[in-house]
Design a protein around this motif. Structure first.
Motif, PDB file in Angstrom:
ATOM      1  N   VAL A  97       0.838  -1.197   0.000  1.00 28.62           N
ATOM      2  CA  VAL A  97       0.000   0.000   0.000  1.00 28.62           C
ATOM      3  C   VAL A  97       0.872   1.247   0.000  1.00 28.62           C
ATOM      4  CG1 VAL A  97      -1.654   1.322   1.380  1.00 28.62           C
ATOM      5  CG2 VAL A  97      -1.975  -1.138   1.057  1.00 28.62           C
ATOM      6  N   GLU A  98       1.944   1.221   0.774  1.00 30.90           N
ATOM      7  CA  GLU A  98       2.870   2.364   0.822  1.00 30.90           C
ATOM      8  C   GLU A  98       3.513   2.614  -0.541  1.00 30.90           C
ATOM      9  OE1 GLU A  98       7.230   3.070   2.709  1.00 30.90           O
ATOM     10  OE2 GLU A  98       5.698   2.252   4.069  1.00 30.90           O
ATOM     11  N   LEU A  99       3.930   1.555  -1.207  1.00 34.15           N
ATOM     12  CA  LEU A  99       4.572   1.703  -2.511  1.00 34.15           C
ATOM     13  C   LEU A  99       3.605   2.192  -3.583  1.00 34.15           C
ATOM     14  CD1 LEU A  99       6.844  -1.471  -2.547  1.00 34.15           C
ATOM     15  CD2 LEU A  99       7.602   0.900  -2.414  1.00 34.15           C
ATOM     16  N   VAL A 100       2.380   1.733  -3.512  1.00 31.55           N
ATOM     17  CA  VAL A 100       1.403   2.087  -4.545  1.00 31.55           C
ATOM     18  C   VAL A 100       0.810   3.478  -4.318  1.00 31.55           C
ATOM     19  CG1 VAL A 100      -0.841   1.489  -5.525  1.00 31.55           C
ATOM     20  CG2 VAL A 100       0.832  -0.299  -5.085  1.00 31.55           C
ATOM     21  N   PHE A 101       0.453   3.782  -3.103  1.00 33.12           N
ATOM     22  CA  PHE A 101      -0.343   4.985  -2.859  1.00 33.12           C
ATOM     23  C   PHE A 101       0.421   6.155  -2.258  1.00 33.12           C
ATOM     24  CE2 PHE A 101      -3.439   1.481  -2.803  1.00 33.12           C
ATOM     25  CZ  PHE A 101      -4.216   1.897  -3.865  1.00 33.12           C
TER      26      PHE A 101
END
Length: 100
Positions: free
Chosen positions: A95-99
């Motif tokens: 989630v951190e990498l995507v958003f």
């Protein structure tokens, strides 16, 4: 950059009978034009290994996201749906990498 036809090049052939200076060598000039060995800088990129399991998972998630495209979406998604990636830490990293 100038371009010469074959006729133009051949017209110069007979003008140069003597070497331009004593000790002239085409081989020496060719050796001097060889590329030099690269010198590693202080800030050179060095791939590093993961220090713990969380970093290893983060690297795998990042690698999968780097390969993601419309054509291979299903393959990448199925690869990320194994048990290793369904734990809390990998999901948070994903989630951190995507958003973020």
């Amino acid at each position: 950059m100038a371009f010469f036809s074959v006729e133009q090049i051949l017209s110069y052939k007979d003008q140069f009978q003597e070497p331009p200076y004593p000790g002239f060598s085409l081989a020496q000039i060719a050796r001097a034009r060889q590329p030099h060995k690269l010198i590693r800088s202080e800030t050179a990129y060095v791939p590093r290994r993961a220090k713990n399991a969380d970093e290893a998972v983060a690297k795998q998630v990042q690698a999968a996201l780097n390969k993601l495209s419309a054509e291979n979406y299903v393959e990448i998604l199925s690869g990320l749906q194994n048990e290793q990636f369904l734990e809390e830490a990998p999901v948070e990293k994903f989630v951190e990498l995507v958003f973020l």
